[in-house]
Design a protein around this motif. Sequence first.
Motif, PDB file in Angstrom:
ATOM      1  N   TRP A  70      -8.499 -40.446  14.769  1.00 10.76           N
ATOM      2  CA  TRP A  70      -7.518 -40.227  13.711  1.00 10.76           C
ATOM      3  C   TRP A  70      -6.760 -38.919  13.881  1.00 10.76           C
ATOM      4  N   MET A  71      -7.299 -38.006  14.690  1.00 12.65           N
ATOM      5  CA  MET A  71      -6.585 -36.756  14.952  1.00 12.65           C
ATOM      6  C   MET A  71      -5.287 -37.012  15.712  1.00 12.65           C
ATOM      7  N   GLY A  72      -5.222 -38.130  16.410  1.00  8.64           N
ATOM      8  CA  GLY A  72      -4.080 -38.401  17.274  1.00  8.64           C
ATOM      9  C   GLY A  72      -2.766 -38.536  16.536  1.00  8.64           C
ATOM     10  N   LEU A  73      -2.785 -39.141  15.350  1.00  6.16           N
ATOM     11  CA  LEU A  73      -1.535 -39.365  14.640  1.00  6.16           C
ATOM     12  C   LEU A  73      -0.900 -38.069  14.137  1.00  6.16           C
ATOM     13  N   PRO A  74      -1.625 -37.200  13.404  1.00 12.49           N
ATOM     14  CA  PRO A  74      -1.009 -35.924  13.022  1.00 12.49           C
ATOM     15  C   PRO A  74      -0.657 -35.054  14.220  1.00 12.49           C
ATOM     16  N   LEU A  75      -1.434 -35.184  15.299  1.00 10.05           N
ATOM     17  CA  LEU A  75      -1.119 -34.416  16.513  1.00 10.05           C
ATOM     18  C   LEU A  75       0.206 -34.878  17.097  1.00 10.05           C
ATOM     19  N   ALA A  76       0.412 -36.194  17.169  1.00  9.22           N
ATOM     20  CA  ALA A  76       1.673 -36.727  17.688  1.00  9.22           C
ATOM     21  C   ALA A  76       2.847 -36.310  16.804  1.00  9.22           C
ATOM     22  N   LEU A  77       2.655 -36.347  15.495  1.00  6.88           N
ATOM     23  CA  LEU A  77       3.705 -35.916  14.567  1.00  6.88           C
ATOM     24  C   LEU A  77       4.036 -34.438  14.772  1.00  6.88           C
ATOM     25  N   SER A  78       3.016 -33.621  15.009  1.00  9.36           N
ATOM     26  CA  SER A  78       3.230 -32.187  15.221  1.00  9.36           C
ATOM     27  C   SER A  78       3.966 -31.926  16.527  1.00  9.36           C
ATOM     28  N   ILE A  79       3.638 -32.707  17.552  1.00  6.19           N
ATOM     29  CA  ILE A  79       4.345 -32.570  18.833  1.00  6.19           C
ATOM     30  C   ILE A  79       5.824 -32.865  18.641  1.00  6.19           C
ATOM     31  N   TRP A  80       6.128 -33.954  17.910  1.00  4.48           N
ATOM     32  CA  TRP A  80       7.525 -34.303  17.660  1.00  4.48           C
ATOM     33  C   TRP A  80       8.217 -33.215  16.842  1.00  4.48           C
ATOM     34  N   ALA A  81       7.578 -32.778  15.765  1.00  2.00           N
ATOM     35  CA  ALA A  81       8.205 -31.794  14.879  1.00  2.00           C
ATOM     36  C   ALA A  81       8.467 -30.472  15.596  1.00  2.00           C
ATOM     37  N   SER A  82       7.533 -30.030  16.428  1.00  2.00           N
ATOM     38  CA  SER A  82       7.716 -28.755  17.129  1.00  2.00           C
ATOM     39  C   SER A  82       8.784 -28.839  18.203  1.00  2.00           C
ATOM     40  N   SER A  83       9.110 -30.050  18.639  1.00  2.00           N
ATOM     41  CA  SER A  83      10.136 -30.203  19.674  1.00  2.00           C
ATOM     42  C   SER A  83      11.533 -29.914  19.139  1.00  2.00           C
ATOM     43  N   VAL A  84      11.722 -30.045  17.826  1.00  2.00           N
ATOM     44  CA  VAL A  84      13.053 -29.836  17.255  1.00  2.00           C
ATOM     45  C   VAL A  84      13.478 -28.361  17.357  1.00  2.00           C
ATOM     46  N   PRO A  85      12.709 -27.407  16.795  1.00  2.00           N
ATOM     47  CA  PRO A  85      13.125 -26.010  16.944  1.00  2.00           C
ATOM     48  C   PRO A  85      13.087 -25.529  18.387  1.00  2.00           C
ATOM     49  N   LEU A  86      12.124 -26.039  19.167  1.00  2.58           N
ATOM     50  CA  LEU A  86      12.060 -25.623  20.573  1.00  2.58           C
ATOM     51  C   LEU A  86      13.271 -26.138  21.338  1.00  2.58           C
ATOM     52  N   GLY A  87      13.595 -27.419  21.159  1.00  4.34           N
ATOM     53  CA  GLY A  87      14.741 -27.988  21.849  1.00  4.34           C
ATOM     54  C   GLY A  87      16.040 -27.304  21.470  1.00  4.34           C
ATOM     55  N   ARG A  88      16.153 -26.936  20.208  1.00  3.30           N
ATOM     56  CA  ARG A  88      17.367 -26.256  19.766  1.00  3.30           C
ATOM     57  C   ARG A  88      17.460 -24.855  20.364  1.00  3.30           C
ATOM     58  N   TRP A  89      16.326 -24.180  20.456  1.00  4.76           N
ATOM     59  CA  TRP A  89      16.313 -22.847  21.069  1.00  4.76           C
ATOM     60  C   TRP A  89      16.723 -22.930  22.540  1.00  4.76           C
ATOM     61  N   VAL A  90      16.181 -23.916  23.255  1.00  8.19           N
ATOM     62  CA  VAL A  90      16.526 -24.090  24.671  1.00  8.19           C
ATOM     63  C   VAL A  90      18.015 -24.398  24.827  1.00  8.19           C
ATOM     64  N   ALA A  91      18.537 -25.268  23.945  1.00 11.44           N
ATOM     65  CA  ALA A  91      19.959 -25.620  24.022  1.00 11.44           C
ATOM     66  C   ALA A  91      20.832 -24.397  23.781  1.00 11.44           C
ATOM     67  N   ALA A  92      20.481 -23.602  22.763  1.00 11.67           N
ATOM     68  CA  ALA A  92      21.264 -22.393  22.462  1.00 11.67           C
ATOM     69  C   ALA A  92      21.214 -21.401  23.623  1.00 11.67           C
ATOM     70  N   ARG A  93      20.067 -21.313  24.263  1.00  7.61           N
ATOM     71  CA  ARG A  93      19.916 -20.410  25.410  1.00  7.61           C
ATOM     72  C   ARG A  93      20.770 -20.856  26.589  1.00  7.61           C
ATOM     73  N   ASP A  94      20.835 -22.183  26.819  1.00  5.90           N
ATOM     74  CA  ASP A  94      21.503 -22.710  28.008  1.00  5.90           C
ATOM     75  C   ASP A  94      22.992 -23.005  27.812  1.00  5.90           C
ATOM     76  N   LEU A  95      23.461 -23.015  26.571  1.00  2.00           N
ATOM     77  CA  LEU A  95      24.856 -23.379  26.313  1.00  2.00           C
ATOM     78  C   LEU A  95      25.867 -22.528  27.080  1.00  2.00           C
TER      79      LEU A  95
END
Length: 240
Positions: A82-107
Amino acid sequence: MANSWAKDRANAFYMGMAGLSVAAVLAGFSTTYFFPGVRGTLGIPWVAHVHGWLAMGWVVLLTTQVLLVRAGKTRLHRRIGWMGLPLALSIWASSVPLGRWVAARDLPEQGGFAYAAFAGTLISLTLFLTLVIAAFALRSRPDWHKRLILLATIVLLWPAYFRFRHFLPFVPRPEITLALLLADLPILVAAIRDRVRFGRVHPAWAIVGSAVFVEQVAEIAAFESGITATLGEALFALFD
């Protein structure tokens, strides 16, 4: 069908897939995360560390679950699972600010390519999360559950395979040869293994696995056409 697939428990194949996942992460991120981390030259925000260790946690959980099944500890396997579902949700959620930071850095240097990479990250991890949710919805169907979990893991790990380009610089088009063909090769191996072992390929590989591959090919086509860059720019503004 349930009876014929019931023999597919505690098989060395799943241990091999888990081991491959661990190896891909350690090798792929050695040049861009682990070694720079040891040298103190990473220079990344805290959310990058969080996302990375959450993703590594998924691979560790997968390996633990396989070991528990092989040891016959099915009840504990189900509880920990059952740990897998909240873990997967956390992976997805953390990708949003990280992806945006990477995009801003590379723009400044990459322009629309940075937007496209941001969109590609969110699309890929949304696919990963969708497969995980489907796997949990089918926990009563172990043959489907375990294969969907492996498919989700395969989708999650393409960035690790893409980073193989740092020590395989001679490989052409790494976004295709490494992040697509090599990363998705386990799907073909699993399908062949089913065919040899059971005389037929499980629908999880034949249908869902094929759909995953087609979706990833479509992503590459959209990336090169500029469609993904337009979507990424819209998402970049949305998550501002």
